[in-house]
Each structure stands twice: as structure tokens, then as C-alpha cells.
Scaffold this active site. Structure first.
Site, PDB file in Angstrom:
ATOM      1  N   ARG A 177       2.845   1.106  10.156  1.00 41.17           N
ATOM      2  CA  ARG A 177       2.002   1.774   9.366  1.00 41.17           C
ATOM      3  C   ARG A 177       3.315   0.805   7.640  1.00 41.17           C
ATOM      4  O   ARG A 177       4.155   2.311   7.785  1.00 41.17           O
ATOM      5  CB  ARG A 177       0.834   2.586   9.318  1.00 41.17           C
ATOM      6  CG  ARG A 177       1.305   3.156   7.988  1.00 41.17           C
ATOM      7  CD  ARG A 177       0.073   4.601   8.314  1.00 41.17           C
ATOM      8  NE  ARG A 177      -0.518   4.808   9.245  1.00 41.17           N
ATOM      9  CZ  ARG A 177      -1.898   4.814   9.440  1.00 41.17           C
ATOM     10  NH1 ARG A 177      -2.965   4.226   8.307  1.00 41.17           N
ATOM     11  NH2 ARG A 177      -2.714   4.662  10.716  1.00 41.17           N
ATOM     12  N   SER A 192      -9.995  -6.066  10.514  1.00 41.85           N
ATOM     13  CA  SER A 192     -11.749  -5.370  10.012  1.00 41.85           C
ATOM     14  C   SER A 192     -11.901  -6.885   9.396  1.00 41.85           C
ATOM     15  O   SER A 192     -11.402  -7.117   8.620  1.00 41.85           O
ATOM     16  CB  SER A 192     -11.257  -4.530   8.967  1.00 41.85           C
ATOM     17  OG  SER A 192     -11.040  -2.868   9.629  1.00 41.85           O
ATOM     18  N   ARG A 198       1.372  -6.240  12.816  1.00 38.22           N
ATOM     19  CA  ARG A 198       0.502  -6.334  14.046  1.00 38.22           C
ATOM     20  C   ARG A 198       1.088  -7.111  15.199  1.00 38.22           C
ATOM     21  O   ARG A 198       0.916  -6.392  15.767  1.00 38.22           O
ATOM     22  CB  ARG A 198      -0.489  -4.780  13.412  1.00 38.22           C
ATOM     23  CG  ARG A 198      -0.517  -3.799  12.583  1.00 38.22           C
ATOM     24  CD  ARG A 198      -1.195  -2.727  12.461  1.00 38.22           C
ATOM     25  NE  ARG A 198      -1.473  -1.906  11.976  1.00 38.22           N
ATOM     26  CZ  ARG A 198      -2.381  -0.643  11.381  1.00 38.22           C
ATOM     27  NH1 ARG A 198      -3.356  -0.927  12.929  1.00 38.22           N
ATOM     28  NH2 ARG A 198      -2.247   0.069  11.273  1.00 38.22           N
ATOM     29  N   ARG A 221       0.778  -0.849  -0.311  1.00 39.77           N
ATOM     30  CA  ARG A 221       0.068   0.109   0.013  1.00 39.77           C
ATOM     31  C   ARG A 221       0.968   1.111  -0.020  1.00 39.77           C
ATOM     32  O   ARG A 221       1.824   1.497   0.819  1.00 39.77           O
ATOM     33  CB  ARG A 221      -0.704   0.371   1.200  1.00 39.77           C
ATOM     34  CG  ARG A 221      -1.872  -1.298   1.666  1.00 39.77           C
ATOM     35  CD  ARG A 221      -2.718  -1.543   2.675  1.00 39.77           C
ATOM     36  NE  ARG A 221      -3.856  -2.240   2.594  1.00 39.77           N
ATOM     37  CZ  ARG A 221      -4.649  -2.709   3.970  1.00 39.77           C
ATOM     38  NH1 ARG A 221      -4.413  -1.842   4.534  1.00 39.77           N
ATOM     39  NH2 ARG A 221      -5.620  -3.508   2.982  1.00 39.77           N
ATOM     40  N   GLU A 257      -5.872  -1.046  16.067  1.00 39.44           N
ATOM     41  CA  GLU A 257      -6.140  -2.079  14.776  1.00 39.44           C
ATOM     42  C   GLU A 257      -5.316  -3.337  14.141  1.00 39.44           C
ATOM     43  O   GLU A 257      -4.716  -2.895  13.436  1.00 39.44           O
ATOM     44  CB  GLU A 257      -7.524  -1.301  13.318  1.00 39.44           C
ATOM     45  CG  GLU A 257      -8.162  -2.233  12.589  1.00 39.44           C
ATOM     46  CD  GLU A 257      -7.712  -1.365  10.470  1.00 39.44           C
ATOM     47  OE1 GLU A 257      -7.573  -3.243  10.630  1.00 39.44           O
ATOM     48  OE2 GLU A 257      -7.352  -1.264  10.597  1.00 39.44           O
TER      49      GLU A 257
END
Length: 426
Positions: free
Chosen positions: A279, A354, A393, A264, A351
Site C-alpha cells: 500500500r 477491480s 501488486r 493516493r 486485491e
């Protein structure tokens, strides 16, 4: 992607649902585009009918030796032919205008999704476990501050090789990342009934359109010099396994999982989480995808969430589950749960997964259908996706939650078989 006929029949509900997401486009605008397209198609059909009729009249005029009438009819047919040729190009433009307008409209939220603008309006569903306590006096350290992990987290070399938002993992930290990923994929295939898939990491734009990343979020993607994109998530290839297919009802639910690297650009994250590996441009994730019958998708969402939660429970990590509000949901979702893991070094939840149900939103974009048993009518499948979970993570969470006074890290029991019995790192 939506059915324009459904929008016509449910324009008020459509506008109300979009307004909940803060989206400005109305059914009236889309219907106007469709009206223009329909009107033009009608004119084309009428022109084709007149051309066919005039062609027959030419034959009759020739048989009657009425050359003047025949010539007039030929001139008329030539004019109609020119109109049809130009009109077909216009029809393509009108079709594209409607499709382009529909392609950037987000999915409609379910009625029980909380109303809100951003993550501050998300609703806590439950908290699982307790925050860890530490046998030392200083505040818990962040993952990149731990002496036991420092030599295995090489941001300097990664920056030399690739720039910012990359990390080079070494030694036992690299092995720990691999152990976490292997543990996850084993759990989901052996205990949760998902089929493991090793998909391509490069896909065409059609696959990204199908799952909703294109056209709206192109800046978040990495594109090659050719016509491929690096996948931002394994959701893209896994969900597109059903693209263009007509699945028999007995094949549903289809549950697949993959452990892959994801890529990403983090275009909208300038200045956020620049320290550490929270990130990254490249990261590993275990993805879960389900393709179901429409009546089963909401139950499947709860099942998928449970599968993702099991990962954290087995790792002994404290977390909470949040129901995302309308303003914080992803583009293709109708309802989303976030799992947020506790990071003691940051003294906050972050987070880590999801899980979303998309209804038939993605299925319509990729033309994924199924044949109900005993029915001649085809229906669109429902699709779901979830992180089961983000490996990077999870690595951060393990390092911070299992840190010791001397900066070493205790290896969670469930990971030790994947670490050749190693109990402590550092």
C-alpha cells in the site's frame, strides 16, 4: 450524478436502492430541495412578466399624460428589478444546494449485486489455478524478506527521500517492475483491442468531479499548490476524454488503456499494510477504460474482467474473482468484480484488480453523450473502468509465487523477453 426528474418518477426504487448501500439520504429530501428551487424560479418568472407588462403600461400612462400613474408604475418596476436581482442570487444558491446534495450520493447497485456491509460479505465467483507448492521446508517468505529481492527493494532510502509508504526499486527489481508494466500494456493493445494513451498526471478538479473522486473523497488526493491534483488512477484522465463530447454511435465502444503512476494519500489506511510495498502513496498501474452504448455495458464488464484475468493467467498466478457486495463497492460503481491474487508470503488473497460498470453515473457528471444512429435524441454513454492490473501488486505476486529455496526469484516465461532473457533474479 442523478436526474432529479428520474428521482421524482422513481422515488421508491431510488430509496430502496440507496438503502441497499446503507445510505441515509431519501428522495423526499432531494425533491424538497427541488421544490424550493422550482417555486423560487416560478416567482422570478412571474416577476419578470409583471416587469415587462408594467413597462408597457408606463408608456401608455405617459402618452395619456397621467404622470401619477406613470410614477407609480416606475416605482413598481424599480421594486421588481431589485427583487429579480436578489432573486437571481437566491436561485444560484438553491441550484447549488441541490447539486451539492446530489453530488455526494453514490451510484445505485444493480439488482444482482450481493447485499452486504463490507468485504466479509463479498461473494466468490470463481477460483482459477492452484496455489503454488515450494521445494523447501520453511514457510514462503514475504516479498521484502526475500534475499534475492532485498537489495532491489530499498525502503530506507525511500523514507529518507519521501517518508513512509514509498519504495526505491533498484537493479533487476526495477527492471522487473518495468517488464511487468510493458507486458501488460502490450497485451491490452495488441491482443485486447485497447488504444494506448499517455495522459497527463495532473488534472483539474472538474475531471475528478466527473469520475466521482470529488467532492466526497478529497482527503484521499494529493493537491498541488495551484489548482491541479495528482491522479489517483488513470481512470480519471481516460474517462474524461469523453467529457463534454457528443460521440457518434459508430465510435463506440471506445476502449483506452494507460500505464501510469498513480498517487493516493491513503488517508483511511493508517496502520494498515505498513511493511513492504503493498500500500504505497505512489504506484504504477495499467488502467482499462471503456465508453459504451447503454445496452452494451454489462457485456463489456465481463469482457474487461476477462482482459484483466488474462494478465494473471499468462503470469501463471493463482487467483480468485469476487463479486463485491453493496457495502464494499466504490462510489461510482453499479457492479464490481475484484480479482484477488494469491500471496503465499502472507498466506492470503489480496486485491490486484477491480473492474466496475458505472452506467451513466459518470457520464451525467461530465456530460458525456452519444448520438444514436438515425435518432435526433442524444443519450448518455455508459462508462467502465478496471485495473489491468496494478503493477506493484503484480510485482509482489511474482516475487512471492516464484521464490526459490535460496531466496532467488524465477522470472516467469512471459516476462523474459522484457528482461533480455534473464531467467533468475538474485
Amino acid at each position: 450524478m442523478f436526474d432529479i426528474k428520474w428521482i421524482r418518477d422513481n422515488s421508491e426504487a431510488f430509496d430502496k436502492a440507496l438503502a441497499r448501500r446503507g445510505y441515509k439520504t431519501s428522495a423526499e429530501n432531494l425533491i424538497a430541495l427541488d421544490d424550493a428551487r422550482r417555486s423560487h424560479v416560478t416567482k422570478l418568472q412571474e416577476a419578470q412578466e409583471r416587469r415587462n407588462a408594467a413597462s408597457k403600461e408606463i408608456g401608455k400612462a405617459m402618452a395619456a399624460k397621467d404622470e401619477a400613474k406613470a410614477q407609480a408604475l416606475k416605482d413598481e418596476v424599480a421594486g421588481i428589478k431589485s427583487f429579480i436581482q436578489d432573486g437571481e442570487a437566491t436561485e444560484r444558491e438553491l441550484n447549488a444546494a441541490l447539486e451539492d446534495a446530489m453530488a455526494v450520493i453514490p451510484n445505485l447497485p444493480l439488482e444482482d449485486v450481493p447485499q452486504g456491509e463490507d468485504e466479509a460479505d463479498n461473494v466468490e465467483l470463481r477460483i482459477v489455478g492452484e496455489k503454488p507448492t515450494f521445494q523447501f521446508n520453511h514457510p514462503p517468505k514475504e516479498h521484502f524478506e526475500l534475499e534475492g529481492a532485498e537489495s532491489g527493494l530499498d525502503f530506507t532510502t525511500a523514507a529518507k527521500l519521501s517518508g513512509s509508504r514509498f519504495v526505491l526499486l533498484k537493479g533487476q527489481i526495477a527492471r522487473l517492475e518495468r517488464a511487468i508494466g510493458q507486458f501488460m500494456i502490450d497485451l491490452h493493445t495488441q491482443e485486447h483491442g485497447y488504444m494506448e494513451v499517455s495522459p497527463p498526471l495532473l488534472v483539474h478538479d472538474t475531471a475528478l468531479f466527473g469520475t466521482g473522486q470529488l467532492p466526497k473523497f478529497e482527503e484521499d488526493l494529493f493537491k498541488t499548490n495551484g489548482d491541479h491534483y495528482l491522479i489517483p488512477t488513470a481512470e480519471v484522465p481516460l474517462t474524461n476524454m469523453a467529457a463534454g463530447e457528443i460521440l457518434p454511435e459508430e465510435a463506440l465502444p471506445m476502449r483506452v488503456t494507460a500505464l501510469t503512476y498513480c498517487f493516493r494519500s491513503e488517508a483511511g489506511s493508517a496502520g494498515r499494510d505498513t511493511r513492504g510495498m503493498l500500500r504505497q502513496h505512489q504506484f504504477m498501474k495499467c488502467e482499462l477504460v471503456s465508453v459504451t452504448k447503454p445496452d452494451d455495458s454489462l457485456d463489456e464488464l465481463e469482457r474487461m474482467l476477462g482482459c484483466a484475468e488474462t494478465v494473471l493467467k499468462k503470469l501463471g498466478l493463482h487467483y480468485r474473482v469476487m463479486t463485491l457486495c453493496t457495502g464494499d463497492m466504490g462510489f461510482g460503481a453499479r457492479k464490481t468484480y475484484d480479482i484477488e491474487v494469491w500471496l503465499p508470503g502472507q498466506d492470503t488473497y489480496r486485491e490486484i484488480s477491480s473492474c466496475s460498470v458505472c452506467g451513466d453515473f459518470q457520464a451525467r457528471r461530465m456530460n458525456a453523450r452519444y448520438r444514436p444512429e438515425g435518432s435526433k435524441q442524444l443519450g448518455h454513454v455508459h462508462t467502465l473502468n478496471g485495473s489491468g492490473v496494478a503493477v506493484g501488486r503484480a510485482l509482489i505476486a511474482v516475487l512471492e509465487n516464484y521464490q526459490n529455496a535460496d531466496g532467488s526469484i524465477t522470472v516467469p516465461d512471459v516476462l523474459r523477453p522484457y528482461m533480455n532473457g534473464l531467467e533468475t533474479i538474485g
